[in-house]
Motif scaffolding. Structure first.
Motif, mmCIF file in Angstrom:
data_model
loop_
_atom_site.group_PDB
_atom_site.id
_atom_site.type_symbol
_atom_site.label_atom_id
_atom_site.label_comp_id
_atom_site.label_asym_id
_atom_site.label_seq_id
_atom_site.Cartn_x
_atom_site.Cartn_y
_atom_site.Cartn_z
ATOM 1 N N LYS A 67 -16.869 -11.808 -56.092
ATOM 2 C CA LYS A 67 -18.273 -11.860 -56.470
ATOM 3 C C LYS A 67 -18.505 -12.713 -57.719
ATOM 4 C CE LYS A 67 -19.259 -7.257 -54.569
ATOM 5 N NZ LYS A 67 -19.759 -5.883 -54.875
ATOM 6 N N SER A 68 -17.411 -13.120 -58.365
ATOM 7 C CA SER A 68 -17.541 -13.926 -59.574
ATOM 8 C C SER A 68 -18.049 -15.321 -59.235
ATOM 9 C CB SER A 68 -16.193 -14.045 -60.283
ATOM 10 O OG SER A 68 -15.744 -12.791 -60.731
ATOM 11 N N ASN A 110 -22.144 -16.398 -69.027
ATOM 12 C CA ASN A 110 -22.343 -14.992 -69.426
ATOM 13 C C ASN A 110 -23.595 -14.797 -70.263
ATOM 14 O OD1 ASN A 110 -20.060 -13.934 -68.111
ATOM 15 N ND2 ASN A 110 -18.718 -14.485 -69.831
ATOM 16 N N PRO A 160 -9.215 -13.572 -58.451
ATOM 17 C CA PRO A 160 -10.506 -13.366 -59.106
ATOM 18 C C PRO A 160 -11.420 -12.514 -58.229
ATOM 19 C CG PRO A 160 -9.878 -15.691 -59.089
ATOM 20 C CD PRO A 160 -8.948 -14.984 -58.176
ATOM 21 N N ASP A 161 -12.323 -11.833 -58.838
ATOM 22 C CA ASP A 161 -13.319 -11.047 -58.107
ATOM 23 C C ASP A 161 -14.111 -11.996 -57.209
ATOM 24 O OD1 ASP A 161 -15.511 -9.584 -57.226
ATOM 25 O OD2 ASP A 161 -15.773 -8.552 -59.140
ATOM 26 N N GLY A 164 -12.123 -14.387 -65.680
ATOM 27 C CA GLY A 164 -12.406 -13.793 -64.378
ATOM 28 C C GLY A 164 -13.183 -14.653 -63.411
ATOM 29 N N PHE A 165 -13.457 -15.912 -63.770
ATOM 30 C CA PHE A 165 -14.199 -16.784 -62.862
ATOM 31 C C PHE A 165 -13.273 -17.343 -61.784
ATOM 32 C CE2 PHE A 165 -16.569 -16.987 -66.874
ATOM 33 C CZ PHE A 165 -17.831 -16.628 -66.420
ATOM 34 N N ARG A 166 -13.855 -17.659 -60.646
ATOM 35 C CA ARG A 166 -13.116 -18.359 -59.603
ATOM 36 C C ARG A 166 -13.119 -19.842 -59.961
ATOM 37 N NH1 ARG A 166 -15.814 -16.865 -54.082
ATOM 38 N NH2 ARG A 166 -17.689 -16.914 -55.369
#
Length: 420
Positions: free
Chosen positions: A8-9, A417, A5-6, A32-34
């Motif tokens: 920054k997420s 979101n 995952p990103d 895309g969340f951690r």
């Protein structure tokens, strides 16, 4: 291939690694969340694995209009979530994991291997590839709110610690089979937050009634197949089910009893009494049974007559003596009547919650948004048996757990979101 995952997420937590929790984790990871999953047990989905030992019943293939009615008074509350993951869609999701399914003769849907372990292994592998991190032996013990943040407290083998997350899905189960992780201890934590939580009650459970010592010694563990059980309710109506149950040391259990368990339990609570009547031959009329009994009555014992002419098991004769003590076995008409309407001993009590397959009770739907968020705890979503609903065995329990898990995961993703 593992997907990271990103960094920054936002980091989100799923507390509870049963089917509902894992499904929520999958939805969040896909967005895309951690995702970090916390569970009190040494490994994930202990109850799911245990339930699959005798044959993992995932869902049911009956007509959907009938399927949704199995959720009783909570069908309206659950339907939006199950509509989004109907039994056929759930089967496709399982197929996408590389696990084949089939429909049994009863309409129940099973994995081809009949076990939960292969499905769970494939699922956990996919979740880890999505970057989901698992924390086992992490028991949630408390919630502290400060500076507009929820601080989640955990007990681990290495001591206590506290974490904050951008959002949380709770999927901690009900209060049955506590040795596998679902002990209902979360209820006290959430009650301190002012939430309305209905008391837990045993569902899909056995019931106690008094058998003779002879019957218990000789027939405990004996199944009664293709029978009909009837429950006369306080309002005079009758609820009937056809299927199979089991005579036990303490009374009676099995799938047929589970299907009636909510009504039996409620009647015990309302009136203090509940009694079942048994129809040994629901496909035959009283007249048909009487005619069969009369055709070759002379010179044959009642026990042999029941076995040879009506194909009934040996326990039928013993139960006739026990439940119809005044019956004259030579009176064919009365014998037939007892076989069609055998009054079992009165039910004395519900078996303990710890033995039940599932529980009724939990968080009231009135505490939730349409997306399953707790209105009093923004950013906290709930799924699975923590919610106040019940359903019979046959795939209905798991379907609703998967469906509410999916909804809670999607609900949290949308909330983060800014879409909900």
């Amino acid at each position: 291939m593992t997907i990271s995952p990103d960094p920054k997420s936002p980091t989100v937590a799923v507390i509870g690694a049963g089917p509902a929790g894992l499904m929520a984790a999958e939805q969040l990871a896909a967005k895309g969340f951690r995702v970090e999953v916390f569970d009190a047990m040494p490994s994930a989905a202990r109850k799911f694995l245990r339930a699959g030992v005798g044959g993992m019943n995932i869902t049911h293939a009956e007509d959907y209009s009938q399927f949704i009615l199995r959720y009783g008074d909570t069908a309206d509350a659950l339907q939006p979530f199950i509509d989004a993951l109907r039994p056929d869609a759930l089967r496709q999701w399982i197929h996408d994991l590389g696990v084949e399914t089939f429909v049994g003769t009863s309409g129940r849907v099973f994995p081809k291997e009949m076990k939960a372990a292969p499905l769970l292994r494939a699922w956990l592998h996919r979740l880890r590839e999505q970057g989901v991190v698992f924390h086992q032996r992490h028991r949630w013990t408390g919630l502290r709110t400060a500076e507009h943040k929820h601080h989640w407290q955990f007990q681990t083998p290495h001591g206590q610690f506290e974490r904050s997350f951008s959002g949380v899905v709770l999927a901690l189960g009900g209060a049955s089979w506590p040795q596998l992780g679902s002990d209902g201890s979360w209820a006290k934590i959430l009650e301190k937050q002012g939430l309305s939580i209905a008391a837990f009650q045993a569902s899909n459970c056995g019931f106690e009634l008094n058998w003779s010592d002879y019957l218990k010694k000789r027939f405990a563990g004996t199944p009664l197949k293709n029978i009909q059980l009837n429950l006369k309710k306080a309002d005079g109506s009758r609820e009937s089910r056809i299927g199979e149950c089991l005579i036990s040391e303490y009374g009676i259990e099995g799938s047929l009893i589970y299907a009636l368990s909510a009504s039996i339990r409620d009647q015990l609570q309302q009136t203090g009494a509940a009694q079942l009547s048994l129809d040994w031959l629901p496909q035959n009329s009283l007249e048909q049974i009487t005619a069969k009994l009369q055709s070759t009555r002379k010179g044959i014992s009642t026990s042999n007559l029941l076995q040879k002419k009506l194909k009934l098991p040996a326990i039928a004769h013993t139960l006739l003596r026990e439940c119809c003590p005044d019956l004259q076995m030579s009176d064919t008409a009365s014998l037939a009547q007892c076989l069609k309407n055998m009054q079992l001993p009165p039910i004395q009590a519900t078996r303990p919650i710890a033995e039940a397959i599932s529980t009724a009770g939990g968080i009231s739907f009135s505490e939730l948004s349409p997306a399953l968020m707790l209105e009093k705890l923004p950013g906290v979503f709930v799924a699975g048996e923590m919610l106040d609903w019940e359903a019979p065995t046959g795939g209905y329990l798991l379907t609703a757990c998967f469906a509410t898990g999916q909804a809670a995961g999607q609900g949290l993703a949308n909330w983060l979101n800014g879409q909900a």
